[in-house]
Design a protein around this motif. Sequence first.
Motif, PDB file in Angstrom:
ATOM      1  N   ARG A  51      12.817  78.271  48.886  1.00  0.00           N
ATOM      2  CA  ARG A  51      12.325  77.921  47.513  1.00  0.00           C
ATOM      3  C   ARG A  51      13.431  78.538  46.603  1.00  0.00           C
ATOM      4  O   ARG A  51      13.372  78.312  45.390  1.00  0.00           O
ATOM      5  CB  ARG A  51      11.031  78.630  47.403  1.00  0.00           C
ATOM      6  N   ARG A  52      14.287  79.521  46.983  1.00  0.00           N
ATOM      7  CA  ARG A  52      15.207  80.293  45.955  1.00  0.00           C
ATOM      8  C   ARG A  52      16.537  79.623  46.177  1.00  0.00           C
ATOM      9  O   ARG A  52      17.398  79.905  45.413  1.00  0.00           O
ATOM     10  CB  ARG A  52      15.177  81.664  46.362  1.00  0.00           C
ATOM     11  N   TRP A  53      16.744  78.616  46.748  1.00  0.00           N
ATOM     12  CA  TRP A  53      17.875  77.545  46.801  1.00  0.00           C
ATOM     13  C   TRP A  53      18.130  76.606  46.097  1.00  0.00           C
ATOM     14  O   TRP A  53      16.662  76.137  45.672  1.00  0.00           O
ATOM     15  CB  TRP A  53      18.074  77.420  48.381  1.00  0.00           C
ATOM     16  N   VAL A  54      18.963  76.133  45.957  1.00  0.00           N
ATOM     17  CA  VAL A  54      19.322  74.841  45.007  1.00  0.00           C
ATOM     18  C   VAL A  54      19.467  73.923  46.143  1.00  0.00           C
ATOM     19  O   VAL A  54      20.582  73.655  46.561  1.00  0.00           O
ATOM     20  CB  VAL A  54      20.426  74.854  43.982  1.00  0.00           C
ATOM     21  N   VAL A  55      18.680  72.930  46.407  1.00  0.00           N
ATOM     22  CA  VAL A  55      18.623  71.913  47.617  1.00  0.00           C
ATOM     23  C   VAL A  55      18.126  70.744  46.859  1.00  0.00           C
ATOM     24  O   VAL A  55      17.138  70.559  46.454  1.00  0.00           O
ATOM     25  CB  VAL A  55      18.055  72.315  48.846  1.00  0.00           C
ATOM     26  N   GLY A  56      18.911  69.581  47.035  1.00  0.00           N
ATOM     27  CA  GLY A  56      18.473  68.030  46.493  1.00  0.00           C
ATOM     28  C   GLY A  56      19.659  67.140  45.953  1.00  0.00           C
ATOM     29  O   GLY A  56      20.791  67.536  46.354  1.00  0.00           O
TER      30      GLY A  56
END
Length: 350
Positions: free
Chosen positions: A292-297
Amino acid sequence: MPTTPALSVLDLVPVRSDQSSGDAVAASLSLARVADEHGYRRYWLAEHHNMPAVAATNPPVLAAMVAAATERIRVGSGGVMLPNHAPLVVAEQFALLEAAFPGRVDLGIGRAPGTDPVTSWALRSGAGGVDADAVDRFPDHVDAVLAMMSPDGAALRLATGDHVLRATPRATSAPTIWLLGSSDYSARLAASRGLPYVFAHHFSGRGTAEALALYRSQYRASAEHPEPRTLLTVNAVVAPTDEEAQRLVLPNLRSMVALRTGQPLTPAQLVEDVEATPLAPAHQGLADEMLRRWVVGTPARAAEEVRALAAEHAVDEVMVSPVAGAFTGTPANRSPAREETLRLLADALT
């Protein structure tokens, strides 16, 4: 709409199960060239020791290689763990880098060991190394590095008179020094010394706002830095589709779960190998919390999240740690998904 921050890179020089250390370094040099070509502001190398999945053991050596392989991007450490080293050695290394690549060098300094307790002992005391109380003397050692890299050097008071130590004979410029940390200790120290400061948001994810607020509220202006200066770090995986990004994040996510739960550390698995061995249900909550704290997408989603993070923490620069893994058949000396993360994110923020 939130303003668009500048982008930078944090690299741990990850080692996959299909790579040698040399392959991992080659892949990082290729990644640095991509960052340079796409306008990233700086490229920092971490310091970790005796970790099977990380080849970033020596930031100044790696920074020299990256600087030689690139044209304009700033290079440096994120960071040098100062208690592991004699201050004069660190000052000499980065003063020499600055002499070779003037105006392009950052010296990020941290206080953590960057390794396990046994390896830490070997670094600091094992063979007549640096003082065992180096952690307690961290503020003094920071001051020593600053002084020895200045043109006037640092004077040691001896019975026979002052003995001046200079990191390099004829300095015409000095690296920019940043203090790094994951608690309020370095925030207070950076504020008291008038130095730029970075909180390890990519690793901790908690306490970022509090640490930055403390730093800004206690900041004492210095000649070099009249205003407080900081940036935000975040783990990132960007791919053309959400599905691909979610697959590519799995190897690093699995490694971080192993680190946090005391499991044996190994080189990062390939995506298909991780998918073949599902995560233990007891660890799923931890994995979800980190993710949830990472930037993934996708690029659009990632750009939106990066802008939002920068606005939330009032920073004009975001340093991404590209943690995308690799699929079976990936060339050993490349990390295409990490390179694509940098390209797609830069293009989406343009």
